[in-house]
Design a protein around this motif. Sequence first.
Motif: not given
Length: 416
Positions: A336-340, A391-392, A345-350
């Motif tokens: 998943i990716v979301i702009k913080k 985290p990714l 950006y918040g990037v991590g495995f689902d």
Amino acid sequence: MLQYLINVTDNTFVPAIMIALLCALLTKFNPRPIKTFIVVGFILGSIVALTYTILKRNTAFAVREYYDLGVIICWLVITIPLLIIILIQVRSSALFFNRIFNGLFILAIGLIMSQCLPNLMLYPFQFDVGMESIFNNDYLFKWIGYGFALLLAVLIGQLTCRICERLSTKWVITISVLSLLIYTIANSINLLQILIVRRLISTQKWMMDLVIFILAHVNLFTFIFMAIVLLFTVILYIKSKTTSLVGSNPAQIRKLKAQLRTDRRTSLLLMAGMAMTAYTVTRARYIFEKGVELTPAEPVSANKEGLVVIPLTQVNDGNLHRYGFQASDGTLVRFIVIKKSENAYGVGFDACDICGASGYYQRGNQVVCILCDVVMNIATIGFSGGCNPVPLKYEIIDGNMVIRTAHLEAEKSRFK
């Protein structure tokens, strides 16, 4: 409304029962008024909870896992002495043991309060998230759900205490000791979960299986305490229906009849409270959560250099974006990716270390774990800990987010 009705019920039902049973137990062992001990326990727990809440709201170093860790360890430390003193009190009424029990009672009340109050204090600050104004029905309904669940917990606690006063000391001791043991088991599992999340112990398979089972059955301990309460509620109701009206004069018989009517009404009211609680944690939870499902992951693939490239223009809207990469063995690895913020950006495995690959979804301006309904602090997505996504690593190059396939391949076992 349903969200906070459910959340407050989850946070208050078991503590309300535990406090009621401890108060009933203290009444059986203490002929003198016990209000002072109860008030002291409430004040101590409230001070600790309020201190944490203020730190949580105004600083960055107040971590809930570490707070709970301290509270649970203190509970485990006093549980064995408390159980021993209860058993001693059954056979002895010595003043020395009575004073120890009173002290442990105050600590137990304080610890229960300090464990459940922080969430109750923090929830109202979430009511206006995503709202332009508080003058709307949604804000009002959240307060209604919050207040009703809180009132219901208080009434259930009072009715439980009242019923215990009408039961024999033997019954109250048996039920209280059983409840203390079950509550301690629940806290022990919470402790294990914190230790696993914070990597303070080496994880064994049985530990993960146990934690995942509890997370998948969030109502387990609520139902256990419901069964305990219904047990002595039914006992009192049957007793009120089968007690023979024997008295030396009509006035005593009338007094006994009035008491039996009160017992029946109290039992029925508590049964109604149990029914409303059961509805809240089952049907209401289902209504609130139904339709929540993972949106299909947008497929992505690697280029010739083994890089997954995502244009930032796709993820700059502040919403949660889910992607799926097919690993070398055919496993679909989701992330998943979301702009913080402007440049983060918040990037991590689902997936997370606790709930596995259950995944996350967006609810308003919140990112929520679909399995345990924990709300993520969006600012912490991309960091390990709690129920945060694993985290990714990524890079920003020429207006694109670049992720190396080696990092995706390394975590594919989470999605099998």
